[in-house]
Design an enzyme around this catalytic site. Structure first.
Site, PDB file in Angstrom:
ATOM      1  N   SER A  26     -38.942   7.986  13.184  1.00 44.93           N
ATOM      2  CA  SER A  26     -38.877   9.437  13.289  1.00 44.93           C
ATOM      3  C   SER A  26     -37.559   9.847  13.954  1.00 44.93           C
ATOM      4  O   SER A  26     -36.495   9.507  13.453  1.00 44.93           O
ATOM      5  CB  SER A  26     -40.100   9.974  14.040  1.00 44.93           C
ATOM      6  OG  SER A  26     -40.209  11.371  13.894  1.00 44.93           O
ATOM      7  N   GLY A  49     -40.004  11.227  18.619  1.00 44.53           N
ATOM      8  CA  GLY A  49     -40.598  12.377  19.293  1.00 44.53           C
ATOM      9  C   GLY A  49     -39.790  13.643  19.134  1.00 44.53           C
ATOM     10  O   GLY A  49     -39.813  14.523  20.003  1.00 44.53           O
ATOM     11  N   GLY A  50     -39.057  13.779  18.008  1.00 46.44           N
ATOM     12  CA  GLY A  50     -38.362  15.031  17.728  1.00 46.44           C
ATOM     13  C   GLY A  50     -37.224  15.331  18.680  1.00 46.44           C
ATOM     14  O   GLY A  50     -36.820  16.492  18.785  1.00 46.44           O
TER      15      GLY A  50
END
Length: 612
Positions: free
Chosen positions: A230, A148-149
């Site tokens: 991610s 989620g960055g």
């Protein structure tokens, strides 16, 4: 289509010697709690952690016991904001329920902010959840770090499907950590009075918790695999680099990094993170001209921030992060010279890593989700490059254009979009399921510098001192960033056949339990034995002389139209049952997609001015 954006653990002597700027009292406290009686009670569902007791839940359909919402650290609020995590206080007044997922940490979006984005959360969010087979004893352990960055996400992923797919042969843990400004605020002041990279320190603390307590749930602390996708994959990469790679296998032995996210990594006091710090402080009234209402007129900015109410801080974190460059977050990991000592491109080249083995992968189309979808001409493309790489000179831009050639300066997006096969032209330089021409050129630049090349560098880093690396690409049509998660954990999307999901989950499972991702021919070729999956039965190890990866794809199926991630873009064509069969092959990752290995070497050579 659904899209998902989606460890201090030295030995005590090493911690105190190497990390003087971080608070070790928390770990001393945790160690003392370990020495208390932490045996499981007569009820197999009560886990006695010494500092608290949690009652789990048994699920007869999955054959798993779960303990959700276990506190692993003290609430990082008030004076503990922007400080290293500390051990929980003792709470033995009652047996706590472990049947509910914890509330998510405050959220901070990427830019542009999606309509209706909900940023609210609870700063008291340092919890984890455990999934264990019934009667588990000394089983391998998978730890999941969500993506989620570094600004979004929650530790709510159901680990049951992947455990069940692997015959309940391991225990799994899903963790939460501070996000956005709460986890990644950085400046000289934060370094002086608190802790930069607080979110990463939370992850480390959770991994220390696993070492201390996972045996109570039937797990083996000496056989831990950390995993993530991610920003979770990026976190796994940074945990493998933690403290210069001198932790060895004290916290984990294996690493799974899916699409490891590597955004710009600045020094902790550099201009960009400092500007985000001052913008955040200004938004809450802790920085600015004295004439401004509620501006801070005494004491340090940091002290002012610590005293602000959570609603004000959460709103500012979301607002500042959402005003960053397209597809990016404002609060990110930084080089602090203690926990993160170097740029990944540089440290991984030196093979200074923790852990013994890695399974690392990327998706075929990582870039479109984060790239402006209005790049038509080469001038648009060059402007995109200048915006994303502000330290590049004209000569640097010219070199990049040579590494990312186009058929012509006027090469514009056409309607003939299709997935490349990786081994012939056209390649990902100019063609994909989502874009063509200059648009695809930009998509591929973002994909390679941010997700793909870090996966290559990680594989290379685990090729010395008896380490082993395995590399794959997820290429099922529609393979944009995050779409592989439903094959790893379920439930599958229509374009992911049951044979593919079983094979993919087993590749992960065999790596977790056997240290080798190779799978049986029966699983590789599918239920009917009609697939072309035998390449996965002897998963090749990566080495510099022969950089092989497994390309994981499907053939067959029935075509259907699927909505693109961009509402303005045309739909894409994907394939669903009946008729989907596995199609796996071993390919040369260096020559893949028109020489991807050469381009990754280019990105490594300019790492100091990207900085990533």
């Amino acid at each position: 289509m659904r899209f998902f954006i989606a460890i201090h653990a030295y030995l005590a002597a090493v911690i105190s010697a190497a990390t003087p700027s971080y608070n070790s009292k928390a770990f001393d406290g945790l160690l003392s709690k370990r020495q208390s009686t932490v045996t499981q009670s007569s009820s197999s569902l009560v886990a006695d952690l010494g500092y608290a007791q949690y009652m789990g839940v048994s699920n007869l359909s999955t054959g798993l016991n779960t303990w959700k919402g276990i506190r692993y650290a003290a609430p990082p609020t008030g004076p503990l904001r922007w400080q290293p995590p500390e051990a929980p206080s003792v709470d033995r007044g009652q047996i706590l329920r472990g049947d509910t997922l914890p509330q998510n940490c405050p959220q901070s979006p990427d830019a542009p902010i999606a309509s209706g984005f909900n940023f609210t959360g609870n700063e008291d969010c340092l919890f984890l959840s455990v999934y264990a087979p019934q009667n588990a004893t000394d089983l391998p352990v998978l730890v999941w770090i969500h993506g989620g960055g570094y600004g979004q996400g929650q530790g709510n992923l159901d680990m049951s499907p992947i455990i069940n797919a692997n015959n309940n042969k391991f225990v799994a843990v899903a963790i939460q950590y501070r996000l956005g400004a709460f986890g990644f605020l950085s400046s000289d002041e934060v370094m002086r009075y608190g802790a930069v990279n607080a979110g990463l320190l939370d992850q480390t603390f959770a991994l220390q918790w696993v070492q201390s307590y996972i045996r109570l749930f039937g797990g083996n602390a000496s056989q831990v695999t950390i995993s993530g996708e991610s920003a979770g994959g990026g976190s796994v990469m940074l945990q493998s680099m933690a403290y210069g790679g001198y932790l060895g296998d004290s916290l984990f032995s294996n690493v799974i990094a899916a699409s490891p996210y590597l955004p710009m990594q600045y020094g902790y006091a550099d201009f960009v993170p400092s500007q985000s710090y001052y913008a955040f402080a200004s938004a809450v009234g802790c920085f600015g001209p004295p004439a401004l209402p509620q501006s801070n007129t005494s004491g340090s900015i940091f002290q002012c921030l610590v005293g602000k109410d959570t609603e004000t801080l959460q709103n500012a974190s979301a607002t500042i992060s959402g005003s960053s460059r397209h597809g990016t977050w404002a609060f990110l990991p930084v080089t602090d010279h203690v926990f993160i000592q170097q740029l990944p491109s540089q440290q991984l080249l030196k093979k200074q890593v923790n852990g013994n083995r890695i399974l690392v992968g990327n998706n075929a189309d990582e870039g479109p989700l984060f790239t402006p979808q209005d790049i038509i001409t080469e001038e648009d493309f060059v402007n995109f490059l200048r915006n994303n790489f502000p330290l590049f000179t004209d000569d640097d831009i010219s070199r990049l254009l040579l590494y990312y050639p186009s058929s012509s300066a006027s090469d514009i997006m056409s309607t003939s979009k299709f997935a490349t096969n990786g081994n012939s032209t056209p390649t990902a330089l100019n063609e994909s399921t989502y874009g063509t021409g200059q648009q695809q050129r930009a998509d591929n630049v973002y994909a390679e510098t941010t997700f793909v090349c870090p996966s290559y560098w990680l594989a290379e880093a685990f090729t010395n001192n008896n380490r082993v690396a395995y590399k794959y690409q997820y290429s099922v049509i529609g393979a944009s960033h995050g779409t592989d998660l439903t094959s790893s954990f379920g439930p599958p999307t229509p374009n992911q056949g049951p044979d593919f999901d079983k094979a993919f989950m087993t590749i992960w499972g065999n790596f977790i339990t056997q240290n080798n991702p190779s799978i049986s021919s029966a699983i590789a070729n599918g239920v009917n034995g009609t697939g072309n999956g035998l390449a996965a039965t002897d998963f090749p190890a990566w080495n510099l002389r022969n950089p092989l990866q497994l390309n994981l794809n499907e053939t067959g199926g029935q075509a259907y139209s699927s909505m693109s991630f961009d509402a303005q873009a045309p739909n894409i064509t994907e394939f669903e049952e009946p008729g989907l069969v596995n199609d796996f092959s071993v390919v040369d990752a260096y020559s893949w997609e028109g020489g991807r290995g050469v381009r990754c070497n280019f990105w490594r050579s300019v790492g100091l001015i990207v900085p990533e």
